[in-house]
Design a protein around this motif. Structure first.
Motif, PDB file in Angstrom:
ATOM      1  N   THR A  85      46.158  34.032  32.596  1.00 17.48           N
ATOM      2  CA  THR A  85      47.143  32.909  32.453  1.00 17.48           C
ATOM      3  C   THR A  85      48.599  33.160  32.124  1.00 17.48           C
ATOM      4  O   THR A  85      49.419  32.278  32.423  1.00 17.48           O
ATOM      5  N   GLY A  86      48.653  34.357  31.362  1.00 17.85           N
ATOM      6  CA  GLY A  86      50.262  34.780  31.265  1.00 17.85           C
ATOM      7  C   GLY A  86      51.186  35.538  32.245  1.00 17.85           C
ATOM      8  O   GLY A  86      52.008  35.833  32.331  1.00 17.85           O
ATOM      9  N   LEU A  87      50.404  35.627  33.652  1.00 15.43           N
ATOM     10  CA  LEU A  87      50.824  36.407  34.565  1.00 15.43           C
ATOM     11  C   LEU A  87      51.671  35.322  35.435  1.00 15.43           C
ATOM     12  O   LEU A  87      51.279  34.247  35.873  1.00 15.43           O
ATOM     13  N   SER A  88      52.964  35.806  35.723  1.00 12.31           N
ATOM     14  CA  SER A  88      53.559  35.148  36.876  1.00 12.31           C
ATOM     15  C   SER A  88      53.151  35.649  38.422  1.00 12.31           C
ATOM     16  O   SER A  88      52.416  36.343  38.476  1.00 12.31           O
ATOM     17  N   SER A  89      53.428  34.630  39.175  1.00 13.23           N
ATOM     18  CA  SER A  89      53.147  35.005  40.827  1.00 13.23           C
ATOM     19  C   SER A  89      53.605  36.381  41.240  1.00 13.23           C
ATOM     20  O   SER A  89      53.073  37.197  41.883  1.00 13.23           O
ATOM     21  N   GLY A  90      54.953  36.562  40.465  1.00 15.10           N
ATOM     22  CA  GLY A  90      55.570  38.080  40.832  1.00 15.10           C
ATOM     23  C   GLY A  90      54.794  39.002  40.444  1.00 15.10           C
ATOM     24  O   GLY A  90      54.611  40.086  41.026  1.00 15.10           O
ATOM     25  N   GLU A  91      54.387  38.819  39.047  1.00 19.69           N
ATOM     26  CA  GLU A  91      53.552  39.988  38.401  1.00 19.69           C
ATOM     27  C   GLU A  91      52.226  40.237  39.206  1.00 19.69           C
ATOM     28  O   GLU A  91      51.664  41.221  39.253  1.00 19.69           O
ATOM     29  N   LEU A  92      51.543  39.164  39.673  1.00 16.61           N
ATOM     30  CA  LEU A  92      50.237  39.073  40.335  1.00 16.61           C
ATOM     31  C   LEU A  92      50.453  39.972  41.529  1.00 16.61           C
ATOM     32  O   LEU A  92      49.750  40.854  41.964  1.00 16.61           O
ATOM     33  N   THR A  93      51.720  39.641  42.438  1.00 18.26           N
ATOM     34  CA  THR A  93      51.844  40.424  43.472  1.00 18.26           C
ATOM     35  C   THR A  93      52.010  41.963  43.301  1.00 18.26           C
ATOM     36  O   THR A  93      51.408  42.785  44.098  1.00 18.26           O
ATOM     37  N   GLU A  94      52.757  42.206  42.005  1.00 15.25           N
ATOM     38  CA  GLU A  94      52.751  43.757  41.887  1.00 15.25           C
ATOM     39  C   GLU A  94      51.537  44.384  41.405  1.00 15.25           C
ATOM     40  O   GLU A  94      51.207  45.615  41.954  1.00 15.25           O
ATOM     41  N   LEU A  95      50.776  43.679  40.692  1.00 22.42           N
ATOM     42  CA  LEU A  95      49.377  44.121  40.453  1.00 22.42           C
ATOM     43  C   LEU A  95      48.463  44.302  41.778  1.00 22.42           C
ATOM     44  O   LEU A  95      47.851  45.304  41.569  1.00 22.42           O
ATOM     45  N   LYS A  96      48.520  43.453  42.551  1.00 25.77           N
ATOM     46  CA  LYS A  96      47.783  43.691  43.973  1.00 25.77           C
ATOM     47  C   LYS A  96      48.216  44.798  44.464  1.00 25.77           C
ATOM     48  O   LYS A  96      47.467  45.695  45.059  1.00 25.77           O
ATOM     49  N   PHE A  97      49.661  45.142  44.570  1.00 30.03           N
ATOM     50  CA  PHE A  97      50.090  46.330  45.199  1.00 30.03           C
ATOM     51  C   PHE A  97      49.755  47.517  44.214  1.00 30.03           C
ATOM     52  O   PHE A  97      49.337  48.245  44.996  1.00 30.03           O
ATOM     53  N   LEU A  98      49.598  47.501  42.979  1.00 27.15           N
ATOM     54  CA  LEU A  98      49.041  48.706  42.281  1.00 27.15           C
ATOM     55  C   LEU A  98      47.663  49.093  42.576  1.00 27.15           C
ATOM     56  O   LEU A  98      47.318  50.029  42.266  1.00 27.15           O
ATOM     57  N   CYS A  99      46.956  47.981  42.788  1.00 25.12           N
ATOM     58  CA  CYS A  99      45.322  48.202  42.911  1.00 25.12           C
ATOM     59  C   CYS A  99      45.139  48.457  44.404  1.00 25.12           C
ATOM     60  O   CYS A  99      43.869  48.568  44.935  1.00 25.12           O
ATOM     61  N   GLN A 100      46.139  48.839  45.542  1.00 30.44           N
ATOM     62  CA  GLN A 100      45.996  48.770  46.833  1.00 30.44           C
ATOM     63  C   GLN A 100      44.993  49.980  47.005  1.00 30.44           C
ATOM     64  O   GLN A 100      44.073  50.100  47.979  1.00 30.44           O
ATOM     65  N   GLY A 101      45.077  51.161  46.256  1.00 29.14           N
ATOM     66  CA  GLY A 101      44.254  52.487  46.435  1.00 29.14           C
ATOM     67  C   GLY A 101      42.744  51.943  45.770  1.00 29.14           C
ATOM     68  O   GLY A 101      41.872  52.657  46.063  1.00 29.14           O
ATOM     69  N   ARG A 102      42.361  51.099  45.183  1.00 33.15           N
ATOM     70  CA  ARG A 102      41.070  50.669  44.414  1.00 33.15           C
ATOM     71  C   ARG A 102      40.378  49.524  45.054  1.00 33.15           C
ATOM     72  O   ARG A 102      39.447  49.606  44.859  1.00 33.15           O
ATOM     73  N   VAL A 103      41.123  48.529  45.720  1.00 32.40           N
ATOM     74  CA  VAL A 103      40.557  47.438  46.425  1.00 32.40           C
ATOM     75  C   VAL A 103      41.108  47.296  47.770  1.00 32.40           C
ATOM     76  O   VAL A 103      42.197  47.665  48.178  1.00 32.40           O
ATOM     77  N   GLY A 104      39.842  46.956  48.488  1.00 32.64           N
ATOM     78  CA  GLY A 104      40.136  46.750  50.001  1.00 32.64           C
ATOM     79  C   GLY A 104      41.286  45.759  50.389  1.00 32.64           C
ATOM     80  O   GLY A 104      41.564  45.065  49.641  1.00 32.64           O
ATOM     81  N   LYS A 105      41.691  45.996  51.608  1.00 28.23           N
ATOM     82  CA  LYS A 105      42.878  44.956  51.910  1.00 28.23           C
ATOM     83  C   LYS A 105      42.442  43.508  52.191  1.00 28.23           C
ATOM     84  O   LYS A 105      43.078  42.498  51.916  1.00 28.23           O
ATOM     85  N   ARG A 106      41.165  43.363  52.630  1.00 25.70           N
ATOM     86  CA  ARG A 106      40.793  41.884  52.711  1.00 25.70           C
ATOM     87  C   ARG A 106      40.439  41.352  51.540  1.00 25.70           C
ATOM     88  O   ARG A 106      40.602  40.090  51.384  1.00 25.70           O
ATOM     89  N   LYS A 107      39.971  42.215  50.440  1.00 33.37           N
ATOM     90  CA  LYS A 107      39.618  41.615  49.301  1.00 33.37           C
ATOM     91  C   LYS A 107      41.010  41.043  48.653  1.00 33.37           C
ATOM     92  O   LYS A 107      41.238  39.963  47.844  1.00 33.37           O
ATOM     93  N   LEU A 108      42.144  42.052  48.693  1.00 34.62           N
ATOM     94  CA  LEU A 108      43.396  41.700  48.024  1.00 34.62           C
ATOM     95  C   LEU A 108      43.939  40.410  48.672  1.00 34.62           C
ATOM     96  O   LEU A 108      44.617  39.675  48.163  1.00 34.62           O
ATOM     97  N   GLU A 109      43.543  40.000  49.906  1.00 31.15           N
ATOM     98  CA  GLU A 109      44.293  39.059  50.755  1.00 31.15           C
ATOM     99  C   GLU A 109      43.599  37.825  49.875  1.00 31.15           C
ATOM    100  O   GLU A 109      44.354  36.813  50.193  1.00 31.15           O
ATOM    101  N   ARG A 110      42.622  37.932  49.702  1.00 27.27           N
ATOM    102  CA  ARG A 110      41.789  36.636  49.126  1.00 27.27           C
ATOM    103  C   ARG A 110      42.060  36.342  47.543  1.00 27.27           C
ATOM    104  O   ARG A 110      41.804  35.533  46.887  1.00 27.27           O
ATOM    105  N   VAL A 111      42.673  37.476  47.007  1.00 29.04           N
ATOM    106  CA  VAL A 111      43.126  37.417  45.671  1.00 29.04           C
ATOM    107  C   VAL A 111      44.215  36.257  45.388  1.00 29.04           C
ATOM    108  O   VAL A 111      45.375  36.401  46.007  1.00 29.04           O
ATOM    109  N   GLN A 112      43.963  35.345  44.488  1.00 30.56           N
ATOM    110  CA  GLN A 112      44.795  34.237  44.362  1.00 30.56           C
ATOM    111  C   GLN A 112      45.347  33.944  42.968  1.00 30.56           C
ATOM    112  O   GLN A 112      46.109  33.037  42.624  1.00 30.56           O
ATOM    113  N   SER A 113      44.759  34.767  42.112  1.00 28.53           N
ATOM    114  CA  SER A 113      44.815  34.662  40.544  1.00 28.53           C
ATOM    115  C   SER A 113      44.594  35.851  39.960  1.00 28.53           C
ATOM    116  O   SER A 113      43.964  36.721  40.570  1.00 28.53           O
ATOM    117  N   GLY A 114      44.863  36.065  38.744  1.00 26.02           N
ATOM    118  CA  GLY A 114      44.620  37.323  37.992  1.00 26.02           C
ATOM    119  C   GLY A 114      43.005  37.344  37.822  1.00 26.02           C
ATOM    120  O   GLY A 114      42.467  38.432  37.915  1.00 26.02           O
TER     121      GLY A 114
END
Length: 285
Positions: A85-114
Motif C-alpha cells: 500500500t505504501g509503494l508508489s508506481s516508481g518504487e514498484l518499478t524499481e523493485l521489479k528491476f531489483l528482482c530481475q535476477g530472481r523473477v522471470g521476465k514474463r512474470k515481472l511483466e504481469r506484476v501490477q502491484s507490490g
C-alpha cells in the motif's frame, strides 16, 4: 503527497485480494476455517453469500461482515499488504528491476502491484515470515525508513513469539550490531563466514554499517542452523579481543534467563492457586 487508505478501506482491499485468485500463494500463510466463500468463482459465491441467496435477498449483514473480516490473518501477510500500500508506481518499478535476477521476465511483466510481486517471491520460496532478508534488502534499496520500521515491528513481534533460545540470539545480534562497528569483518571471519560472502555483504549494503553487521550474523546463523548458539558468538568476540561486547552479551543473556525464570515461577504459582482444592492457609495473628 500520497494519500494512504483508511484502515477500513485497507481491510476491505485486503479481503478482496485475499479471496481472489491473485492471492492464492498467500493462503498458506493464513489460518482460516473452510467456509462458503473459499471458492468464490467456481461455486458462484460472492462476499461469502451464495448466488441463490443474493437473488432471494438473503445473506444480510451477517454475510457481509463475514466477507469483511477473514479469520486470523497472518501477521506477515498484513505486513506485505502494508508495504504494498505504501509503494508508489516508481518504487514498484524499481523493485521489479531489483528482482530481475530472481523473477522471470514474463512474470515481472504481469506484476501490477507490490502484492503481485510478493506473491511471486512467495511461490518461488524467496520470501516468507521466517526469512525476511530479501524484503529488508529491497526496502533498504528504496530508502524507505517508514516501511523498514514496519518490518522491524514485525520481526520484534516474531521474536516475542519465538523460543527462548531464539530470543537470546536476537538480543545478542542487537548488542553486536550496536557495538562492534568496523570490526565486523574480523568477527565474521572468526564465525567462518567466507570472504566471498563478506564481499557480497559490503556490496549489498555499501553505506549501512549496521546492516552489514546484522547480515553477517544472519549468514552465520543460516549456515549453523540448529547449532547456532550465543556461546559461540561470545567465544568469537573474545577471540577478536572484543571482550567488552562479549560481556554485554553475557549480561543480557543472564538477564533474559532471570526473566524467563520469574515468568515460569509466576505461572506455577498461578496454576497452584487456581487448581488446588486446598484453601490457602490463614496468616496467624
Amino acid at each position: 503527497m500520497r494519500e494512504f487508505p483508511s484502515s477500513r478501506e485497507a481491510s476491505e482491499k485486503t479481503t478482496q485480494w485475499w479471496t481472489s485468485g491473485s492471492g492464492v500463494s498467500f493462503e498458506g500463510l493464513v489460518k482460516r476455517e473452510p467456509g462458503p466463500g473459499t471458492r468464490a468463482e467456481s461455486r458462484g459465491v460472492v462476499g461469502g453469500v451464495p448466488a441463490r441467496e443474493r437473488k432471494a435477498g438473503r445473506g444480510g449483514d451477517c454475510a457481509r461482515s463475514r466477507a469483511r473480516a477473514p479469520a486470523a490473518m497472518d501477521p506477515f501477510l498484513v505486513l506485505l499488504h502494508s508495504v504494498s500500500t505504501g509503494l508508489s508506481s516508481g518504487e514498484l518499478t524499481e523493485l521489479k528491476f531489483l528482482c530481475q535476477g530472481r523473477v522471470g521476465k514474463r512474470k515481472l511483466e504481469r506484476v501490477q502491484s507490490g502484492l503481485d510481486l510478493f506473491s511471486v517471491l512467495l511461490e518461488q520460496s524467496e520470501l516468507d515470515g521466517q526469512r525476511t532478508e530479501l524484503l529488508r534488502e529491497l526496502l533498504v534499496s528504496l530508502r524507505r525508513r517508514d516501511l523498514l520500521r514496519l518490518l522491524d515491528d514485525f520481526e520484534a513481534g516474531a521474536v516475542a513469539r519465538a523460543p527462548a533460545e531464539e530470543r537470546d540470539l536476537c538480543a545478542a545480534f542487537d548488542i553486536i550490531c550496536e557495538h562492534v562497528g568496523k570490526d565486523w569483518r574480523r568477527l565474521a571471519r572468526q564465525l567462518k563466514v567466507s570472504d566471498t560472502k563478506i564481499d557480497a555483504i559490503e556490496v549489498k549494503y555499501p553505506r549501512n554499517l549496521t546492516e552489514q553487521v546484522r547480515e553477517s550474523l544472519r549468514v552465520w546463523k543460516n549456515t549453523a542452523r540448529e547449532d547456532a548458539e550465543v556461546s559461540q558468538l561470545v567465544d568469537a568476540l573474545r577471540a577478536c579481543r572484543l571482550n567488552l561486547v562479549a560481556d554485554l552479551v553475557m549480561e543480557e543473556q543472564q538477564a533474559q534467563g532471570l526473566q524467563n525464570e520469574n515468568e515460569s515461577g509466576h505461572s506455577d504459582v498461578s496454576l497452584v492457586s487456581w487448581d488446588s482444592d486446598t484453601p490457602a492457609p490463614r496468616a496467624s495473628s
